[in-house]
Scaffold this active site. Structure first.
Site, PDB file in Angstrom:
ATOM      1  N   GLY A  12       0.800  -1.329   0.127  1.00 14.47           N
ATOM      2  CA  GLY A  12      -0.209  -0.001  -0.057  1.00 14.47           C
ATOM      3  C   GLY A  12       0.984   1.474   0.138  1.00 14.47           C
ATOM      4  CG  ASN A  14       1.099   3.312  -5.790  1.00 14.27           C
ATOM      5  OD1 ASN A  14       2.007   4.623  -6.190  1.00 14.27           O
ATOM      6  ND2 ASN A  14       1.786   2.924  -6.499  1.00 14.27           N
ATOM      7  CG  HIS A 104       0.476  -1.297 -15.456  1.00 13.72           C
ATOM      8  ND1 HIS A 104      -0.023  -1.953 -15.323  1.00 13.72           N
ATOM      9  CD2 HIS A 104       2.133  -1.332 -16.619  1.00 13.72           C
ATOM     10  CE1 HIS A 104       1.020  -3.392 -15.661  1.00 13.72           C
ATOM     11  NE2 HIS A 104       2.131  -3.004 -17.185  1.00 13.72           N
ATOM     12  CG  ASP A 145      -2.543  -3.524 -17.246  1.00 14.29           C
ATOM     13  OD1 ASP A 145      -3.130  -2.433 -16.565  1.00 14.29           O
ATOM     14  OD2 ASP A 145      -1.921  -3.805 -17.133  1.00 14.29           O
TER      15      ASP A 145
END
Length: 190
Positions: A12, A14, A104, A145
């Site tokens: 976690g 980010n 991503h 993605d």
């Protein structure tokens, strides 16, 4: 006030940068953290910010509308994926069209798709002897993605960079840009 829900499966880092960004924000708050992993480090990070946590089983996500109901009850405006390793189910995509954003750790369309996350991406980048890598922030659709690109940033790589070196360079870009892009997105919502 705009409300964000963060979905995460891992440590976690980010997510924590998103929590920090909106901790005292006058217009936006992180209302929920949702995780499919009861042992994810992100849960402790959310607790440090007094963010409500919802841990769920994969079958709940894919075979019920419970998660959509939870999000609607919390009046969520934007869903932020921050190291969330499951595919977003169609019921969630329908409930939040163009309101689910993902980051991503590569320059899409390269090194994306099923199984391409974390270390797997950085190993592939090094194996291909890429001269640069970076981040891609995109809206989610029904494919891994492949949603509409919102933002990309790149970093230079050297020929002796290891996957760990690439990961460190990419993570720096993630922490620098993801909170800012999320803020811009959520403030544009009607």
């Amino acid at each position: 006030m705009k409300n964000i829900a963060v979905f995460a499966s891992g440590s976690g880092t980010n997510a924590e940068k998103i929590f920090e960004k909106f901790q005292n924000h006058p217009q936006v708050r992180v209302r929920l953290l949702l995780s499919n992993n009861p042992k994810a480090g992100v849960i402790a990070r959310a607790a440090n910010f007094d963010i409500q946590v919802c841990v769920f089983d994969k079958s709940i996500l894919f075979h019920t509308d419970d998660i959509v109901t939870t999000l609607k009850e919390a009046e969520i405006d934007l869903i932020v994926l921050a190291g969330f390793l499951l595919k977003v189910p169609e019921n969630l995509l329908r409930a939040y069209p163009n309101r689910i954003v993902n980051i991503h750790p590569a320059l899409l369309p390269k090194y994306g798709g099923k199984g391409m996350y974390g270390r797997h991406v950085h190993e592939a980048v090094v194996a291909a002897k890429e001269k640069q890598s970076g981040i891609s922030i995109h809206l989610c659709n029904e494919h891994f993605d492949e949603g509409k690109m919102i933002f990309q940033a790149s970093c230079e790589l050297s020929s002796d960079d290891s996957p760990e070196d690439v990961a460190a360079k990419v993570q720096k870009l993630e922490h620098q840009h993801y909170p800012e892009v999320v803020e811009e997105l959520v403030l544009q919502l009607k």
